[in-house]
Design a protein around this motif. Structure first.
Motif, mmCIF file in Angstrom:
data_model
loop_
_atom_site.group_PDB
_atom_site.id
_atom_site.type_symbol
_atom_site.label_atom_id
_atom_site.label_comp_id
_atom_site.label_asym_id
_atom_site.label_seq_id
_atom_site.Cartn_x
_atom_site.Cartn_y
_atom_site.Cartn_z
ATOM 1 N N GLY A 1 0.782 -1.222 0.000
ATOM 2 C CA GLY A 1 0.000 0.000 0.000
ATOM 3 C C GLY A 1 0.815 1.274 0.000
ATOM 4 O O GLY A 1 0.250 2.373 0.072
ATOM 5 N N SER A 2 2.145 1.157 -0.062
ATOM 6 C CA SER A 2 2.986 2.362 -0.035
ATOM 7 C C SER A 2 3.020 3.073 -1.376
ATOM 8 O O SER A 2 3.597 4.152 -1.484
ATOM 9 C CB SER A 2 4.414 2.003 0.409
ATOM 10 O OG SER A 2 5.011 1.079 -0.493
ATOM 11 N N GLY A 3 2.430 2.457 -2.415
ATOM 12 C CA GLY A 3 2.307 3.166 -3.686
ATOM 13 C C GLY A 3 3.333 2.800 -4.730
ATOM 14 O O GLY A 3 3.631 3.599 -5.621
ATOM 15 N N LYS A 4 3.871 1.575 -4.675
ATOM 16 C CA LYS A 4 4.912 1.179 -5.638
ATOM 17 C C LYS A 4 4.372 1.172 -7.069
ATOM 18 O O LYS A 4 5.006 1.715 -7.991
ATOM 19 C CB LYS A 4 5.475 -0.197 -5.260
ATOM 20 C CG LYS A 4 6.177 -0.228 -3.912
ATOM 21 C CD LYS A 4 6.753 -1.590 -3.599
ATOM 22 C CE LYS A 4 5.694 -2.646 -3.363
ATOM 23 N NZ LYS A 4 4.851 -2.376 -2.189
ATOM 24 N N SER A 5 3.218 0.545 -7.261
ATOM 25 C CA SER A 5 2.628 0.502 -8.604
ATOM 26 C C SER A 5 2.237 1.899 -9.068
ATOM 27 O O SER A 5 2.424 2.265 -10.237
ATOM 28 C CB SER A 5 1.413 -0.425 -8.623
ATOM 29 O OG SER A 5 1.781 -1.755 -8.330
ATOM 30 N N HIS A 6 1.696 2.693 -8.140
ATOM 31 C CA HIS A 6 1.328 4.073 -8.473
ATOM 32 C C HIS A 6 2.579 4.876 -8.841
ATOM 33 O O HIS A 6 2.559 5.684 -9.780
ATOM 34 C CB HIS A 6 0.615 4.707 -7.289
ATOM 35 C CG HIS A 6 0.168 6.118 -7.519
ATOM 36 N ND1 HIS A 6 -0.802 6.442 -8.433
ATOM 37 C CD2 HIS A 6 0.583 7.289 -6.963
ATOM 38 C CE1 HIS A 6 -0.989 7.757 -8.421
ATOM 39 N NE2 HIS A 6 -0.152 8.292 -7.555
ATOM 40 N N PHE A 7 3.660 4.673 -8.104
ATOM 41 C CA PHE A 7 4.923 5.355 -8.387
ATOM 42 C C PHE A 7 5.395 5.039 -9.802
ATOM 43 O O PHE A 7 5.780 5.935 -10.568
ATOM 44 C CB PHE A 7 5.979 4.907 -7.367
ATOM 45 C CG PHE A 7 7.329 5.550 -7.536
ATOM 46 C CD1 PHE A 7 7.677 6.671 -6.799
ATOM 47 C CD2 PHE A 7 8.259 5.027 -8.433
ATOM 48 C CE1 PHE A 7 8.926 7.268 -6.956
ATOM 49 C CE2 PHE A 7 9.500 5.617 -8.599
ATOM 50 C CZ PHE A 7 9.825 6.742 -7.852
ATOM 51 N N MET A 8 5.369 3.747 -10.174
ATOM 52 C CA MET A 8 5.826 3.363 -11.506
ATOM 53 C C MET A 8 4.916 3.928 -12.593
ATOM 54 O O MET A 8 5.396 4.350 -13.654
ATOM 55 C CB MET A 8 5.916 1.842 -11.607
ATOM 56 C CG MET A 8 7.048 1.245 -10.779
ATOM 57 S SD MET A 8 7.396 -0.515 -11.117
ATOM 58 C CE MET A 8 5.952 -1.278 -10.400
ATOM 59 N N ALA A 9 3.607 3.948 -12.325
ATOM 60 C CA ALA A 9 2.678 4.484 -13.316
ATOM 61 C C ALA A 9 2.917 5.978 -13.533
ATOM 62 O O ALA A 9 2.941 6.463 -14.678
ATOM 63 C CB ALA A 9 1.239 4.234 -12.877
ATOM 64 N N LEU A 10 3.107 6.719 -12.438
ATOM 65 C CA LEU A 10 3.336 8.160 -12.568
ATOM 66 C C LEU A 10 4.683 8.440 -13.227
ATOM 67 O O LEU A 10 4.790 9.319 -14.091
ATOM 68 C CB LEU A 10 3.276 8.817 -11.190
ATOM 69 C CG LEU A 10 3.500 10.343 -11.178
ATOM 70 C CD1 LEU A 10 2.499 11.051 -12.072
ATOM 71 C CD2 LEU A 10 3.424 10.879 -9.748
ATOM 72 N N LEU A 11 5.713 7.682 -12.845
ATOM 73 C CA LEU A 11 7.025 7.857 -13.472
ATOM 74 C C LEU A 11 6.936 7.610 -14.971
ATOM 75 O O LEU A 11 7.551 8.332 -15.775
ATOM 76 C CB LEU A 11 8.041 6.904 -12.832
ATOM 77 C CG LEU A 11 9.465 6.960 -13.388
ATOM 78 C CD1 LEU A 11 10.054 8.355 -13.276
ATOM 79 C CD2 LEU A 11 10.346 5.941 -12.659
ATOM 80 N N SER A 12 6.158 6.607 -15.367
ATOM 81 C CA SER A 12 5.979 6.313 -16.787
ATOM 82 C C SER A 12 5.346 7.493 -17.518
ATOM 83 O O SER A 12 5.766 7.868 -18.618
ATOM 84 C CB SER A 12 5.119 5.058 -16.948
ATOM 85 O OG SER A 12 4.840 4.801 -18.303
ATOM 86 N N ILE A 13 4.322 8.092 -16.899
ATOM 87 C CA ILE A 13 3.658 9.242 -17.518
ATOM 88 C C ILE A 13 4.624 10.422 -17.639
ATOM 89 O O ILE A 13 4.663 11.123 -18.654
ATOM 90 C CB ILE A 13 2.415 9.635 -16.693
ATOM 91 C CG1 ILE A 13 1.371 8.522 -16.757
ATOM 92 C CG2 ILE A 13 1.809 10.941 -17.196
ATOM 93 C CD1 ILE A 13 0.209 8.717 -15.808
ATOM 94 N N LEU A 14 5.434 10.621 -16.609
ATOM 95 C CA LEU A 14 6.410 11.718 -16.646
ATOM 96 C C LEU A 14 7.443 11.504 -17.749
ATOM 97 O O LEU A 14 7.837 12.453 -18.440
ATOM 98 C CB LEU A 14 7.102 11.845 -15.288
ATOM 99 C CG LEU A 14 6.223 12.257 -14.107
ATOM 100 C CD1 LEU A 14 7.021 12.239 -12.815
ATOM 101 C CD2 LEU A 14 5.615 13.627 -14.336
ATOM 102 N N LEU A 15 7.880 10.261 -17.917
ATOM 103 C CA LEU A 15 8.877 9.970 -18.948
ATOM 104 C C LEU A 15 8.330 10.228 -20.345
ATOM 105 O O LEU A 15 9.097 10.521 -21.276
ATOM 106 C CB LEU A 15 9.354 8.519 -18.831
ATOM 107 C CG LEU A 15 10.203 8.183 -17.606
ATOM 108 C CD1 LEU A 15 10.539 6.695 -17.581
ATOM 109 C CD2 LEU A 15 11.468 9.016 -17.589
ATOM 110 N N ARG A 16 7.016 10.102 -20.507
ATOM 111 C CA ARG A 16 6.402 10.413 -21.794
ATOM 112 C C ARG A 16 6.306 11.916 -22.034
ATOM 113 O O ARG A 16 5.920 12.346 -23.120
ATOM 114 C CB ARG A 16 5.004 9.798 -21.892
ATOM 115 C CG ARG A 16 4.988 8.284 -21.915
ATOM 116 C CD ARG A 16 3.690 7.780 -22.545
ATOM 117 N NE ARG A 16 2.514 8.288 -21.874
ATOM 118 C CZ ARG A 16 1.851 7.645 -20.917
ATOM 119 N NH1 ARG A 16 2.284 6.464 -20.503
ATOM 120 N NH2 ARG A 16 0.763 8.166 -20.368
ATOM 121 N N GLY A 17 6.611 12.702 -21.011
ATOM 122 C CA GLY A 17 6.528 14.143 -21.153
ATOM 123 C C GLY A 17 5.118 14.676 -21.091
ATOM 124 O O GLY A 17 4.843 15.761 -21.617
#
Length: 332
Positions: free
Chosen positions: A26-42
């Motif tokens: 519940g610490s947000g690992k999957s959410h972290f990866m999803a947001l990082l992915s969106i950021l990498l797309r610009g």
């Protein structure tokens, strides 16, 4: 910040790295990866978030994209099937007309194709492989263009050039052997496949490849009583980090979600040499991965941003009142 800095350093220095995303359930690992992915797309909406806007690095540029592969590791039969299968899906979705990467163990297919050629003859065999010419936009792939005939077929199937072999594989799996491209059991060995994958990504214009691996550690822990299984998988995890990096054509960066140290999750029910050998393999892996910690004190912010987003001011007031009631109750 830590994740973006890692990716930026890898792209700048041309090196590959791997790191754990470590945090409790519940610490947000999957959410972290999803947001990082969106950021990498610009994505402009993501970068417009006030907390994130100051973090944007100069290297995030649509003209220099990073290929991203999202892998859910539960029930995967091998690293090759998981990683190479995800890359093939990525190519089919984003570059449907591009030639296939040289990820398949193609020798048996080429032998079957040679037998088919012998049985049906040149004209019916090569006609489907040589459709009407179309305009292409594939840069480095252009060298592989041209008409297929027996001479080129024989040269390609015996060639050490992975680009020419991939061209023949593409032609065959789009005509006489369509089912082969969907058979994920026929992949090359991991190091050779990562070399071919990064070459293919570079030819498509990507400057790096990022892998997001979810549930890998859970999957390994579920098989903790099978030392041969775990040692094989952990050995390939190490290979992802310390493989033949000189053969990587663009950096390969891996993020692996983890709730607990794998060494603390498995192997305790094993005795004697089995346990000692498994712990030795796990210790070897431990020293080759970095760690990004997602702390439990981030949970309130995650709940606020991800779960309890108020629709309006009245909803926000209701949420605040509910938390105040819970806090008063906890004080008793």
């Amino acid at each position: 910040t830590q994740a973006l800095a890692l990716i930026g350093a890898c792209l700048r220095d041309g090196r590959s790295e791997a790191t754990y995303l470590h945090g409790s359930f519940g610490s947000g690992k999957s959410h972290f990866m999803a947001l990082l992915s969106i950021l990498l797309r610009g994505d402009p909406n993501a970068w417009a978030i006030p907390e994130l806007r100051p973090l944007r690095p100069e290297w995030i540029d649509p003209a220099r994209p990073v290929a991203q592969l999202h892998l859910h590791m539960l029930d995967q039969e091998s690293f090759e099937a998981a990683i190479f299968g995800a890359y093939l899906d990525f190519v089919r979705l984003n570059h449907p007309d591009a030639p296939l990467p040289a990820l398949f163990a193609d020798a048996p297919l080429f032998a079957d194709a040679a037998e088919l050629l012998q049985n049906i003859g040149d004209a019916p065999f090569f006609a489907p492989l040589n459709p009407q010419a179309t305009k292409g936009r594939w840069g480095d792939f252009a060298a592989s263009a041209g008409q297929w005939d027996r001479a080129r077929f024989d040269a390609a199937r015996n060639s050490p050039d992975i680009t020419e072999r991939a061209s023949l594989l593409t032609a065959l799996t789009r005509t006489h052997f369509k089912a082969f491209a969907n058979d994920r059991r026929r992949f090359v060995e991991l190091d050779a496949g990562l070399q071919a994958l990064t070459l293919h990504a570079k030819q498509l214009g990507y400057v790096g490849v990022v892998l997001f691996l979810d549930e890998l550690i859970l999957w390994l822990s579920m098989n903790g009583n099978r030392p041969d299984f775990v040692s094989a998988w952990v050995g390939k995890m190490v290979k992802l980090v310390q493989g033949d990096h000189h053969a990587r054509h663009v950096p390969l960066i891996r993020f692996i979600a983890r709730q607990r140290d794998l060494a603390k999750m498995i192997g305790h029910e094993l005795a004697g040499p089995d346990n000692a050998r498994l712990q030795q393999i796990l210790e070897l892996a431990r020293g080759r991965f970095g760690t990004i910690n997602l702390e439990d004190d981030n949970l309130p912010a995650i709940v606020e941003k991800r779960v309890l987003i108020p629709r309006d001011a009245d909803a926000a007031a209701a949420i605040d009142a509910s938390f105040a009631t819970i806090e008063r109750g906890a004080g008793h």
